[in-house]
Design a protein around this motif. Structure first.
Motif, short mmCIF file in Angstrom:
data_model
loop_
_atom_site.label_atom_id
_atom_site.label_comp_id
_atom_site.label_asym_id
_atom_site.label_seq_id
_atom_site.Cartn_x
_atom_site.Cartn_y
_atom_site.Cartn_z
N GLU A 283 -0.84 -7.68 2.79
CA GLU A 283 -0.47 -7.70 4.21
C GLU A 283 -0.86 -6.36 4.83
O GLU A 283 -0.85 -5.34 4.14
N ILE A 284 -1.20 -6.40 6.10
CA ILE A 284 -1.50 -5.17 6.85
C ILE A 284 -0.68 -5.17 8.13
O ILE A 284 -0.63 -6.18 8.85
N TYR A 285 -0.05 -4.02 8.41
CA TYR A 285 0.72 -3.84 9.64
C TYR A 285 0.12 -2.66 10.40
O TYR A 285 -0.07 -1.58 9.83
N THR A 286 -0.18 -2.87 11.68
CA THR A 286 -0.79 -1.81 12.48
C THR A 286 -0.05 -1.65 13.80
O THR A 286 0.48 -2.61 14.36
N LEU A 287 -0.06 -0.42 14.29
CA LEU A 287 0.52 -0.12 15.59
C LEU A 287 -0.23 1.06 16.18
O LEU A 287 -0.40 2.10 15.53
N GLY A 288 -0.70 0.88 17.42
CA GLY A 288 -1.42 1.94 18.10
C GLY A 288 -0.93 2.09 19.53
O GLY A 288 -0.58 1.12 20.19
N ILE A 289 -0.92 3.32 20.00
CA ILE A 289 -0.48 3.60 21.37
C ILE A 289 -1.42 4.65 21.97
O ILE A 289 -1.86 5.57 21.26
N ALA A 290 -1.75 4.49 23.25
CA ALA A 290 -2.65 5.42 23.91
C ALA A 290 -2.18 5.66 25.34
O ALA A 290 -1.65 4.76 25.99
N GLY A 310 -1.75 2.44 10.33
CA GLY A 310 -1.94 1.23 9.56
C GLY A 310 -1.34 1.34 8.18
O GLY A 310 -1.40 2.41 7.56
N TYR A 311 -0.76 0.24 7.70
CA TYR A 311 -0.15 0.18 6.37
C TYR A 311 -0.60 -1.10 5.68
O TYR A 311 -0.50 -2.19 6.25
N MET A 312 -1.13 -0.98 4.47
CA MET A 312 -1.60 -2.11 3.67
C MET A 312 -0.70 -2.27 2.46
O MET A 312 -0.64 -1.41 1.58
N ASN A 313 0.03 -3.39 2.42
CA ASN A 313 0.92 -3.69 1.30
C ASN A 313 0.21 -4.67 0.36
O ASN A 313 -0.06 -5.81 0.71
N GLU A 318 1.19 -3.69 -9.60
CA GLU A 318 0.56 -2.53 -10.22
C GLU A 318 -0.34 -1.77 -9.27
O GLU A 318 -0.75 -0.64 -9.57
N PHE A 319 -0.67 -2.36 -8.13
CA PHE A 319 -1.57 -1.71 -7.17
C PHE A 319 -0.78 -0.76 -6.27
O PHE A 319 0.34 -1.07 -5.87
N ALA A 320 -1.39 0.37 -5.95
CA ALA A 320 -0.78 1.34 -5.04
C ALA A 320 -1.17 1.00 -3.60
O ALA A 320 -2.33 0.66 -3.32
N ASN A 321 -0.24 1.08 -2.69
CA ASN A 321 -0.47 0.69 -1.30
C ASN A 321 -1.31 1.74 -0.56
O ASN A 321 -1.50 2.86 -1.04
N THR A 322 -1.80 1.34 0.61
CA THR A 322 -2.70 2.17 1.40
C THR A 322 -2.11 2.46 2.77
O THR A 322 -1.49 1.59 3.39
N PHE A 323 -2.29 3.70 3.24
CA PHE A 323 -1.84 4.11 4.57
C PHE A 323 -3.01 4.77 5.32
O PHE A 323 -3.91 5.34 4.71
N MET A 324 -2.92 4.71 6.63
CA MET A 324 -3.92 5.36 7.49
C MET A 324 -3.27 5.73 8.81
O MET A 324 -2.51 4.94 9.37
N ASN A 325 -3.56 6.94 9.29
CA ASN A 325 -3.09 7.33 10.62
C ASN A 325 -4.15 8.21 11.27
O ASN A 325 -4.68 9.14 10.64
N VAL A 326 -4.45 7.90 12.53
CA VAL A 326 -5.45 8.67 13.27
C VAL A 326 -4.84 9.11 14.59
O VAL A 326 -4.43 8.28 15.40
N PHE A 327 -4.79 10.41 14.76
CA PHE A 327 -4.33 11.00 16.01
C PHE A 327 -5.52 11.68 16.68
O PHE A 327 -6.29 12.39 16.02
N PHE A 359 -8.94 0.62 -1.98
CA PHE A 359 -8.35 -0.54 -1.32
C PHE A 359 -7.95 -1.63 -2.31
O PHE A 359 -7.43 -2.67 -1.92
N ALA A 360 -8.21 -1.39 -3.59
CA ALA A 360 -7.79 -2.32 -4.64
C ALA A 360 -6.60 -1.71 -5.40
O ALA A 360 -5.52 -1.59 -4.84
N ALA A 361 -6.81 -1.31 -6.66
CA ALA A 361 -5.70 -0.77 -7.45
C ALA A 361 -5.20 0.55 -6.90
O ALA A 361 -3.99 0.83 -6.92
N GLY A 362 -6.12 1.39 -6.40
CA GLY A 362 -5.71 2.69 -5.91
C GLY A 362 -5.14 3.57 -7.01
O GLY A 362 -5.33 3.31 -8.20
N MET A 363 -4.41 4.59 -6.61
CA MET A 363 -3.79 5.51 -7.56
C MET A 363 -2.34 5.74 -7.17
O MET A 363 -2.06 6.07 -6.01
N GLN A 364 -1.44 5.57 -8.12
CA GLN A 364 -0.01 5.75 -7.84
C GLN A 364 0.32 7.20 -7.51
O GLN A 364 1.27 7.47 -6.79
#
Length: 380
Positions: A283-290, A310-313, A318-327, A359-364
């Motif tokens: 799942e991916i959850y995103t929120l942006g404001i400008a 953005g957050y990728m669950n 066993e997979f580590a999740n992914t985060f992203m933030n751009v300011f 974007f797959a297993a990632g690293m814990q």
């Protein structure tokens, strides 16, 4: 029998284009417009010690040519991009032929935008947001899209035969040389159906509430079996003269029929000439404001400050999740657009890490990495 019906869809689309008697056009001469851009990029990345020692790098980003033409309701839209060899070289971003059935309905055929989520961008910054990196933002595939749009409602119904195909061989792997991310390698995206519905509760269109869905096949070259994939999303967009808010929740699942011994928990996706691995269930959850600030001086027309998260669950535990933030901030000086971004990522292939596996297993035990980036583009 289903395959026979699927093969008739492009023919039916053409028929609806040229057989509609209800919309008359008085245009006598074709309209043709040519435009484009040249962009340059500076970046300083936290995970590149050599680059940090020399204070970052500044160089060529992309040269863009786009064209649009229109004649008696039939229109053309296309964009070609030429990146450096390190980023895949040149490729067509999109190219389609459309027909305006009437003032509210149109049909588009070719390498067209896939109707899913907030279009064209689920973001405000130069990096886009997490859905882009898994093929669910600013995506283009080969197919046909029917669009209805009025003051209160908009809906799409699309069929996409496949993603970009270049070799047309019986067992040719899908190439990662493309703009938008698709499944590549030993699996091919085939026979994808898309629907999207948007409700505009106010007549000024400041609010858009929508839902999207897609379902298609994944043909495996080795097993000659077809798996499937699906994605669904709920999305909301607010747009006024000076504020923009974009929010989306997305669920995606890919079920490849890989050869024995090959993992079915990951798929290979690619763009810009390089593939990487992506979790098959997430799942991916995103929120942006400008916020837009109009200056209208001789040098600067407006500034737009933004933050996109953005957050990728990943569903495999066993997979580590992914985060992203751009300011960052967009500076508009007429034809010149300058994005100044501070992009931070955790288990993000383009923001630190080993690229292939983030974007797959990632690293814990991954750590946050960041990239300070300035992109300057002159659009003509």
């Amino acid at each position: 029998m289903l395959k026979n019906y699927i093969s008739l869809i492009p023919l039916l689309a053409f028929c609806s284009i040229f057989c509609s008697p209800n919309y008359v056009f008085a245009q006598d001469e074709p309209e043709v417009n040519i435009g484009g851009a040249v962009r340059f990029n500076y970046n300083l990345s936290s995970w590149k010690p050599g680059q940090k020692a020399r204070g970052g790098d500044f160089g060529y980003d992309v040269f863009i040519i786009n064209a649009d033409a229109k004649f008696k309701g039939i229109y053309l839209e296309a964009e070609y991009r030429l990146y450096s060899d390190a980023f895949g070289g040149g490729f067509l971003k999109y190219g389609l032929v459309g027909y305006e059935l009437d003032e509210k309905r149109r049909l588009e055929l070719g390498l067209a935008e896939v109707p899913f989520g907030i279009e064209r961008y689920n973001s405000h910054n130069w990096f886009l947001n997490l859905p882009y990196y898994v093929g669910l933002e600013d995506d283009y595939d080969m197919g046909v899209d029917y669009i209805y749009n009025d003051d209160r409602f908009q809906y799409h119904v699309g069929f996409f035969k496949n993603a970009e195909e270049f070799a047309f061989g019986s067992n040719t792997p899908s190439s990662p040389h493309r703009y938008s991310y698709d499944v590549v390698g030993r699996n091919k995206e085939v026979n994808q159906f898309n629907t999207k519905f948007i409700w505009k509760p106010l007549s000024d269109n400041t609010h858009k509430i929508g839902a999207s869905g897609q379902y298609g096949g994944l043909y495996n070259i080795d097993t000659e079996e077809t798996g499937d994939h699906y994605a669904v999303a709920l999305h909301y967009e607010y747009q006024s003269n000076d504020w923009s808010i974009k929010g989306q929740a997305t669920k995606s699942k890919l079920n490849p029929k890989n050869a024995p011994g090959e993992s079915r928990d990951i798929v290979s996706m690619g763009a810009y000439g390089v593939p990487y691995q992506v979790a098959a269930d997430f799942e991916i959850y995103t929120l942006g404001i400008a916020k837009k600030l109009t200056l209208d001086t001789n040098l600067i027309k407006y500034l737009e400050f933004y933050d996109d998260f953005g957050y990728m669950n990943k569903r495999k535990k066993e997979f580590a999740n992914t985060f992203m933030n751009v300011f960052g901030v967009l500076i508009n000086s007429g034809p010149i657009f300058t994005y100044i971004d501070y992009a931070a990522g955790y288990n993000h292939s383009w923001l630190g890490g080993d690229f292939t596996n983030e974007f797959a297993a990632g690293m814990q035990d991954a750590k946050w990495e960041a990239r300070f980036n300035i992109n300057i583009g002159y659009y003509f």
